[in-house]
Scaffold this motif. Structure first.
Motif, mmCIF file in Angstrom:
data_model
loop_
_atom_site.group_PDB
_atom_site.id
_atom_site.type_symbol
_atom_site.label_atom_id
_atom_site.label_comp_id
_atom_site.label_asym_id
_atom_site.label_seq_id
_atom_site.Cartn_x
_atom_site.Cartn_y
_atom_site.Cartn_z
ATOM 1 N N PRO A 1 12.536 11.027 -0.514
ATOM 2 C CA PRO A 1 12.272 10.560 0.853
ATOM 3 C C PRO A 1 11.072 9.623 0.900
ATOM 4 C CG PRO A 1 12.697 12.916 0.846
ATOM 5 C CD PRO A 1 12.585 12.504 -0.592
ATOM 6 N N PRO A 2 11.121 8.605 1.767
ATOM 7 C CA PRO A 2 10.004 7.650 1.857
ATOM 8 C C PRO A 2 8.652 8.319 2.092
ATOM 9 C CG PRO A 2 11.890 6.833 3.091
ATOM 10 C CD PRO A 2 12.235 8.226 2.653
ATOM 11 N N GLY A 3 8.628 9.366 2.932
ATOM 12 C CA GLY A 3 7.357 10.033 3.205
ATOM 13 C C GLY A 3 6.751 10.656 1.970
ATOM 14 N N VAL A 4 7.602 11.193 1.101
ATOM 15 C CA VAL A 4 7.114 11.783 -0.151
ATOM 16 C C VAL A 4 6.540 10.692 -1.050
ATOM 17 C CG1 VAL A 4 7.808 13.015 -2.247
ATOM 18 C CG2 VAL A 4 8.725 13.710 -0.019
ATOM 19 N N GLN A 5 7.217 9.548 -1.104
ATOM 20 C CA GLN A 5 6.717 8.449 -1.931
ATOM 21 C C GLN A 5 5.404 7.907 -1.393
ATOM 22 O OE1 GLN A 5 9.392 5.575 -3.693
ATOM 23 N NE2 GLN A 5 11.156 6.580 -2.771
ATOM 24 N N ARG A 6 5.284 7.788 -0.065
ATOM 25 C CA ARG A 6 4.029 7.287 0.503
ATOM 26 C C ARG A 6 2.890 8.254 0.222
ATOM 27 N NH1 ARG A 6 7.574 5.504 4.700
ATOM 28 N NH2 ARG A 6 7.240 7.438 5.881
ATOM 29 N N LEU A 7 3.167 9.550 0.347
ATOM 30 C CA LEU A 7 2.139 10.547 0.058
ATOM 31 C C LEU A 7 1.707 10.462 -1.398
ATOM 32 C CD1 LEU A 7 0.479 13.101 0.718
ATOM 33 C CD2 LEU A 7 2.520 14.446 0.159
ATOM 34 N N PRO B 1 3.913 -10.109 3.409
ATOM 35 C CA PRO B 1 3.502 -8.714 3.592
ATOM 36 C C PRO B 1 4.212 -7.720 2.678
ATOM 37 C CG PRO B 1 4.971 -9.401 5.352
ATOM 38 C CD PRO B 1 4.678 -10.634 4.547
ATOM 39 N N GLY B 2 5.376 -8.088 2.150
ATOM 40 C CA GLY B 2 6.172 -7.152 1.364
ATOM 41 C C GLY B 2 5.810 -7.118 -0.104
ATOM 42 N N ALA C 1 0.827 -1.204 0.000
ATOM 43 C CA ALA C 1 0.000 0.000 0.000
ATOM 44 C C ALA C 1 0.862 1.255 0.000
ATOM 45 C CB ALA C 1 -0.936 0.003 1.203
ATOM 46 N N ASP C 2 2.013 1.219 0.676
ATOM 47 C CA ASP C 2 2.901 2.376 0.710
ATOM 48 C C ASP C 2 3.570 2.618 -0.636
ATOM 49 O OD1 ASP C 2 2.342 2.955 3.318
ATOM 50 O OD2 ASP C 2 4.081 1.905 4.140
ATOM 51 N N ALA C 3 3.566 1.602 -1.486
ATOM 52 C CA ALA C 3 4.146 1.733 -2.820
ATOM 53 C C ALA C 3 3.084 1.959 -3.891
ATOM 54 C CB ALA C 3 4.967 0.485 -3.161
#
Length: 288
Positions: free
Chosen positions: A105-111, A35-36, A22-24
């Motif tokens: 950054p991971p947060g930018v990708q998740r957003l 899960p990955g 979901a984060d991707a």
């Protein structure tokens, strides 16, 4: 060297297993056993083949390039320290400070992944496309069909390579000259802030030699652009003309630009985006 390849393979597998689909930007599936990310999902995110991912994880693929490692680091949403660790395990030096960073950054990708209904592309300070979602591909065509060096907006605007075809289908409401001037101004600003970046210097040198228009803009006293909203008409080969609001969002502290396209709810252009969302992620935009 064998130990280094083993470390790289172990890190790749561990970080693939760690990243939630979901984060991707992938919808959860009932048939998912782990899960990955699956290998095919990582391959899609990184613009690599599934077979190559398999060979990397098995330690059979030797000497991945810095571009491959960078793409994997972004796809796996690694922190800067983890990215550097992945580079070193591949026998490569991590990107130096003082050069244009392609780290998202991971947060930018998740957003961005959670905004899957909106075409989004993330660009570096030199306007190289380093992250995009399925809607971006549906609107502009799959960036992975282009060589990595061609995934640059300045090359698309002023060069003569394969990247030029998609940009020719985009008509800014403010006019092409204003858009071109803003991109050149951004490059001039990047050169002033990253004087040690040889890749950036080569990009500017080649474009000044190849394009009289670029050379003219470069010779002017253009200053860094303050990007504002613009309306752009994208001529899609299957959907036709789509008029969209284009916004450039600056990612503070990361020197990245997130480009988004939206349409007013209920408009005919929103309906065209809906059509792309349902069917267009799999429409191949033809290339010359």
């Amino acid at each position: 060297m064998a130990s280094s390849r083993s470390d790289f393979a172990a890190l790749l597998r561990a970080w693939r297993d760690r990243l939630a689909p979901a984060d991707a930007g992938f919808a959860p599936k009932a048939s998912r056993r782990a899960p990955g990310l699956r290998r095919e999902e990582l391959a899609e995110l990184a613009g690599l083949s599934v077979d190559y991912i398999l060979r990397l994880e098995q330690g059979r693929a030797k000497h991945p390039s810095d571009q491959v490692v960078g793409a994997l680091a972004r796809a796996l949403q690694l922190s800067r320290a983890e990215r550097d660790q992945l580079y070193r395990s591949a026998g490569l030096l991590p990107p130096r400070d003082g050069t244009v960073s392609a780290h998202v950054p991971p947060g930018v990708q998740r957003l961005a992944a959670r905004l899957g209904d909106v075409p989004i592309g993330v660009f570096t300070a030199d306007w190289t496309l380093v992250w995009w979602n399925a809607m971006w591909s549906a609107l502009h065509g799959d960036p992975t069909v282009l060589p990595a060096a061609e995934r640059n907006l300045a090359r698309a605007l002023f060069g003569t390579g394969a990247a030029r075809d998609p940009v020719l289908r985009v008509r800014p409401e403010r006019g092409p000259d204003t858009f071109e001037t803003s991109i050149v101004a951004d490059l001039k600003d990047a050169v002033s802030r990253y004087p040690a970046d040889t890749r950036l210097a080569r990009l500017v040198r080649e474009l000044r030699a190849e394009s009289e228009v670029f050379a003219h803009h470069w010779a002017t006293r253009a200053t860094a652009a303050q990007h504002t909203s613009d309306r752009k008409t994208i001529r899609h080969p299957e959907i036709g003309d789509i008029l969209l609001d284009c916004d450039v969002l600056i990612v503070a502290g990361a020197d990245l630009r997130m480009v988004t396209y939206t349409a007013a709810t209920g408009s005919s252009d929103a309906g065209k985006l809906d059509l792309l969302r349902v069917t267009g992620a799999h429409i191949a935009v033809p290339r010359p």
